[in-house]
Design an enzyme around this catalytic site. Structure first.
Site, mmCIF file in Angstrom:
data_model
loop_
_atom_site.group_PDB
_atom_site.id
_atom_site.type_symbol
_atom_site.label_atom_id
_atom_site.label_comp_id
_atom_site.label_asym_id
_atom_site.label_seq_id
_atom_site.Cartn_x
_atom_site.Cartn_y
_atom_site.Cartn_z
ATOM 1 N N ALA A 136 -42.101 15.967 18.593
ATOM 2 C CA ALA A 136 -40.970 16.890 18.520
ATOM 3 C C ALA A 136 -40.174 16.819 19.813
ATOM 4 O O ALA A 136 -40.690 16.420 20.858
ATOM 5 C CB ALA A 136 -41.457 18.317 18.266
ATOM 6 N N ASP A 137 -38.934 17.216 19.712
ATOM 7 C CA ASP A 137 -38.090 17.308 20.909
ATOM 8 C C ASP A 137 -37.130 18.473 20.716
ATOM 9 O O ASP A 137 -36.637 18.711 19.607
ATOM 10 C CB ASP A 137 -37.301 16.016 21.132
ATOM 11 C CG ASP A 137 -36.596 16.019 22.482
ATOM 12 O OD1 ASP A 137 -37.288 16.095 23.508
ATOM 13 O OD2 ASP A 137 -35.347 15.960 22.510
#
Length: 279
Positions: A136-137
């Site tokens: 994820a970012d």
């Protein structure tokens, strides 16, 4: 959420605490009957809920699940859906995608890069191939599309939070991309399944927040490792007036969407019996 009542330890027994002191009250001679066993001790803290009983989660439970992130907040959120036995292997690749992409594409490409790097690294591991790699970012974006990641200094941190307060009546957006990869049982190219999702949440800072309060918050260092420089799940909530969207997305992982992405990618890795027979 209502406060949980946490049972406290039993107070020390008088016999133990006052063994070396004169008793203040005359006590009768001890009875000859055997001493009753002590009551069982209750565990401290609230009891954890049972894990979700869902087909996709049951399929990967007990297998290698890798979180390509060092974020303790993402780990805590995944624990809420029963994914507690995670391997934490953060990607070490530089997050240097061009900011000209815009926040949506920027977080998506960055999260995909993390997932591919860890998947490629671990697919032939001696531990066995992972059943799931999750990356994820998260970034914060101003209303003009300026991408704000983690502040690199105290000075930058102050400037960042004042910018979020002062622009567009305090409104800005938080984007989180979630990418899940899993190996396919079939020989279909490219040999893995990938599913992605980008969540957007609008956040409004309270414009009555003073410079003094912002400086005081910066000195706590709570937001030093967070995109946009604040943690809505902690003390940083004092900066926020309201949000439009999912709260956990601002924390760093939209949990409902993440579960949907996991279900999609896990289902794709199943080989129907008739296809397996042909192969």
């Amino acid at each position: 959420m209502a406060d949980q009542k946490i049972p406290l330890d039993s107070p020390p027994a008088y016999d133990d605490a006052d063994a070396a002191t004169e008793p203040l009250i005359e006590r009768p001679a001890a009875a000859t009957s055997p001493k009753a066993p002590p009551p069982p001790q209750r565990p401290l803290g609230p009891r954890l809920p049972l894990p979700l009983d869902l087909p996709a989660l049951n399929m990967i439970r007990g297998k290698r699940i890798i979180l390509a992130s060092a974020s303790p907040r993402r780990r805590q959120l995944l624990a809420q859906i029963g994914l507690t036995n995670l391997e934490i292997i953060p990607s070490t690749l530089p997050e240097n995608r061009p900011k000209s992409l815009g926040p949506f594409e920027y977080v998506l490409q960055t999260a995909e890069q993390k997932a591919r790097a860890i998947y490629t690294q671990e697919i032939d591991s001696a531990k066995g191939e992972p059943a799931l790699v999750l990356a994820a970012d998260t970034v914060v974006s101003t209303h003009t599309g300026q991408i704000l990641e983690k502040p690199r200094s105290e000075k930058e941190h102050l400037i960042m939070l004042k910018l979020l307060r002062d622009q567009n009546n305090g409104w800005h957006k938080v984007y989180t991309a979630v990418v899940c990869m899993a190996p396919l049982d079939s020989l279909a190219d490219p040999g893995y399944a990938m599913e992605t999702h980008v969540e957007e949440t609008a956040v409004k800072f309270d414009q009555n927040v003073t410079d003094e309060l912002i400086a005081s918050y910066v000195r706590t260092r709570e937001g030093a490792d967070k995109a946009g420089g604040y943690g809505i799940q902690g003390t940083g909530s004092i900066l926020v007036e309201k949000i439009d969207g999912t709260h956990d997305n601002v924390v760093g992982l939209p949990l409902r969407a993440t579960l949907m992405v996991i279900e999609k990618v896990v289902v794709q890795t199943e080989v129907p019996e008739e296809v397996g027979a042909v192969l």
